[in-house]
Design an enzyme around this catalytic site. Structure first.
Site, mmCIF file in Angstrom:
data_model
loop_
_atom_site.group_PDB
_atom_site.id
_atom_site.type_symbol
_atom_site.label_atom_id
_atom_site.label_comp_id
_atom_site.label_asym_id
_atom_site.label_seq_id
_atom_site.Cartn_x
_atom_site.Cartn_y
_atom_site.Cartn_z
ATOM 1 N N ILE A 79 8.808 54.714 37.522
ATOM 2 C CA ILE A 79 8.806 53.528 36.654
ATOM 3 C C ILE A 79 8.374 52.347 37.520
ATOM 4 O O ILE A 79 8.767 52.258 38.685
ATOM 5 C CB ILE A 79 10.195 53.285 35.998
ATOM 6 C CG1 ILE A 79 10.140 52.097 35.021
ATOM 7 C CG2 ILE A 79 11.287 53.101 37.033
ATOM 8 C CD1 ILE A 79 11.369 51.991 34.104
ATOM 9 N N ALA A 80 7.564 51.498 36.977
ATOM 10 C CA ALA A 80 7.102 50.341 37.756
ATOM 11 C C ALA A 80 6.727 49.201 36.821
ATOM 12 O O ALA A 80 6.265 49.425 35.700
ATOM 13 C CB ALA A 80 5.903 50.713 38.620
ATOM 14 N N VAL A 81 6.936 47.999 37.324
ATOM 15 C CA VAL A 81 6.601 46.778 36.584
ATOM 16 C C VAL A 81 5.745 45.904 37.497
ATOM 17 O O VAL A 81 6.033 45.776 38.704
ATOM 18 C CB VAL A 81 7.892 46.046 36.157
ATOM 19 C CG1 VAL A 81 7.586 44.677 35.568
ATOM 20 C CG2 VAL A 81 8.672 46.902 35.153
ATOM 21 N N GLU A 110 15.554 60.510 41.115
ATOM 22 C CA GLU A 110 15.896 60.254 42.510
ATOM 23 C C GLU A 110 15.260 58.930 42.909
ATOM 24 O O GLU A 110 14.174 58.582 42.425
ATOM 25 C CB GLU A 110 15.432 61.385 43.423
ATOM 26 C CG GLU A 110 13.955 61.515 43.489
ATOM 27 C CD GLU A 110 13.496 62.915 43.884
ATOM 28 O OE1 GLU A 110 14.271 63.862 43.785
ATOM 29 O OE2 GLU A 110 12.331 63.013 44.269
ATOM 30 N N ASN A 115 16.458 50.981 47.520
ATOM 31 C CA ASN A 115 15.764 50.345 46.392
ATOM 32 C C ASN A 115 16.779 49.720 45.430
ATOM 33 O O ASN A 115 17.102 50.255 44.372
ATOM 34 C CB ASN A 115 14.881 51.374 45.683
ATOM 35 C CG ASN A 115 13.892 50.729 44.722
ATOM 36 O OD1 ASN A 115 14.072 49.569 44.321
ATOM 37 N ND2 ASN A 115 12.860 51.459 44.352
ATOM 38 N N TYR A 122 18.880 51.327 36.953
ATOM 39 C CA TYR A 122 19.403 52.610 36.476
ATOM 40 C C TYR A 122 20.904 52.523 36.188
ATOM 41 O O TYR A 122 21.377 53.038 35.170
ATOM 42 C CB TYR A 122 19.138 53.709 37.513
ATOM 43 C CG TYR A 122 17.683 53.914 37.864
ATOM 44 C CD1 TYR A 122 16.686 53.826 36.895
ATOM 45 C CD2 TYR A 122 17.288 54.211 39.160
ATOM 46 C CE1 TYR A 122 15.352 54.020 37.229
ATOM 47 C CE2 TYR A 122 15.956 54.406 39.493
ATOM 48 C CZ TYR A 122 14.993 54.308 38.528
ATOM 49 O OH TYR A 122 13.676 54.498 38.847
HETATM 50 C C1 LIG Z 1 12.599 48.640 39.648
HETATM 51 C C2 LIG Z 1 11.684 47.834 38.697
HETATM 52 C C3 LIG Z 1 10.953 48.790 37.786
HETATM 53 C C4 LIG Z 1 12.596 46.899 37.844
HETATM 54 O O1 LIG Z 1 11.779 46.294 36.845
HETATM 55 P P1 LIG Z 1 12.119 44.862 36.224
HETATM 56 O O2 LIG Z 1 11.287 44.704 35.021
HETATM 57 O O3 LIG Z 1 12.000 43.821 37.269
HETATM 58 O O4 LIG Z 1 13.659 45.026 35.823
HETATM 59 P P2 LIG Z 1 14.432 44.177 34.705
HETATM 60 O O5 LIG Z 1 13.970 42.770 34.706
HETATM 61 O O6 LIG Z 1 14.389 44.926 33.419
HETATM 62 O O7 LIG Z 1 15.912 44.214 35.310
HETATM 63 C C5 LIG Z 1 16.878 45.150 34.868
HETATM 64 C C6 LIG Z 1 17.995 45.209 35.888
HETATM 65 O O8 LIG Z 1 17.524 45.834 37.095
HETATM 66 C C7 LIG Z 1 18.177 45.222 38.215
HETATM 67 N N1 LIG Z 1 17.202 44.551 39.063
HETATM 68 C C8 LIG Z 1 15.885 44.355 38.771
HETATM 69 N N2 LIG Z 1 15.292 43.752 39.815
HETATM 70 C C9 LIG Z 1 16.231 43.565 40.756
HETATM 71 C C10 LIG Z 1 16.208 43.019 42.059
HETATM 72 N N3 LIG Z 1 15.074 42.515 42.598
HETATM 73 N N4 LIG Z 1 17.357 43.026 42.779
HETATM 74 C C11 LIG Z 1 18.489 43.538 42.272
HETATM 75 N N5 LIG Z 1 18.566 44.074 41.017
HETATM 76 C C12 LIG Z 1 17.449 44.091 40.282
HETATM 77 C C13 LIG Z 1 19.175 44.248 37.670
HETATM 78 O O9 LIG Z 1 20.398 44.946 37.464
HETATM 79 C C14 LIG Z 1 18.522 43.877 36.348
HETATM 80 O O10 LIG Z 1 19.430 43.376 35.415
HETATM 81 P P3 LIG Z 1 19.685 41.768 35.348
HETATM 82 O O11 LIG Z 1 18.335 41.113 35.275
HETATM 83 O O12 LIG Z 1 20.492 41.631 34.113
HETATM 84 O O13 LIG Z 1 20.394 41.444 36.633
HETATM 85 C C15 LIG Z 1 10.707 46.917 39.507
HETATM 86 O O14 LIG Z 1 11.437 46.188 40.471
HETATM 87 C C16 LIG Z 1 9.598 47.690 40.209
HETATM 88 O O15 LIG Z 1 8.541 47.970 39.628
HETATM 89 N N6 LIG Z 1 9.788 48.034 41.494
HETATM 90 C C17 LIG Z 1 8.752 48.736 42.261
HETATM 91 C C18 LIG Z 1 8.594 50.173 41.805
HETATM 92 C C19 LIG Z 1 9.877 50.974 42.005
HETATM 93 O O16 LIG Z 1 10.544 50.884 43.030
HETATM 94 N N7 LIG Z 1 10.220 51.812 41.007
HETATM 95 C C20 LIG Z 1 11.416 52.646 41.026
HETATM 96 C C21 LIG Z 1 11.242 53.913 41.750
HETATM 97 S S1 LIG Z 1 10.265 55.067 40.818
#
Ligand SMILES: CC(C)(COP(=O)(O)OP(=O)(O)OC[C@H]1O[C@@H](n2cnc3c(N)ncnc32)[C@H](O)[C@@H]1OP(=O)(O)O)[C@@H](O)C(=O)NCCC(=O)NCCS
Length: 153
Positions: A79-81, A110, A115, A122
């Site tokens: 998953i990635a954003v 996993e 991270n 999750y």
């Molecule tokens: C992990 C990832 C997908 C989260 O996407 P996102 O759209 O930023 O997440 P959301 O805005 O929906 O946040 C949902 C929750 O995730 C957690 N979260 C997201 N970013 C965070 C950060 N930088 N630090 C701590 N918690 C975080 C929080 O619990 C958050 O809830 P909150 O905003 O109410 O505190 C994004 O950071 C990403 O693409 N990372 C790189 C790729 C990766 O590592 N993917 C996972 C492994 S496959």
């Protein structure tokens, strides 16, 4: 925020976003071709808000491995954003949509132990730690195995 199954025409944008989000371990073009064609894979994408700069681009994606047996767990593979769209709830909505498509099924994943963003996402979506694989990743980092229990358990 529109979340939908990926179309073949989304593949170049997904490959590009994957490379931006996973600079050290992006999947190859060939791997992505497999993800888009294998019958046990599901790729969902989030369209960036149309009013935003760069309208028409993708804000994120999620990839699931969905075994045909209903009792076998679904694996969340990736998953990635887009960094420009993070912390706006895109990841949470992508994950929720993916899970809604498989009600009652156990889901496993996993994640690198460091991270925090992904683990927070999750944990907030009903996953709990079930084990740890020591030194699983290149460089020796541990993997945390997380699971969302299915309804039948
Ligand atoms: C992990 C990832 C997908 C989260 O996407 P996102 O759209 O930023 O997440 P959301 O805005 O929906 O946040 C949902 C929750 O995730 C957690 N979260 C997201 N970013 C965070 C950060 N930088 N630090 C701590 N918690 C975080 C929080 O619990 C958050 O809830 P909150 O905003 O109410 O505190 C994004 O950071 C990403 O693409 N990372 C790189 C790729 C990766 O590592 N993917 C996972 C492994 S496959």
């Amino acid at each position: 925020m529109n979340i939908r199954p990926a179309e073949p025409s989304d593949r170049p944008a997904v490959v590009k976003l994957d490379a931006a989000c996973f600079p050290k371990d992006a999947w190859s073009e060939r791997s992505w071709a497999d993800e888009f064609t294998r019958p046990d894979r599901q790729v969902l994408v989030a369209d960036a808000p149309t009013a935003a700069e760069g309208a028409g681009r993708l804000a994120g994606f999620v990839v699931l491995l969905v075994p045909p047996g209903a009792d076998d767990p679904v694996d969340l593979l990736r998953i990635a954003v887009d960094p420009a769209d993070r912390r706006t709830g895109v990841g949470r909505r992508l994950l929720a949509t993916a899970l809604e498509r498989h009600p009652g099924r156990t889901v496993l994943l996993e994640v690198a132990a460091s991270n925090e963003a992904a683990i927070g996402l999750y944990a907030g979506s009903g996953f709990t730690d079930i084990s740890r694989r020591r030194g699983y990743y290149a460089g020796g980092e541990d993997a945390v195995i997380m699971r969302r229990a299915g309804e039948t358990e």
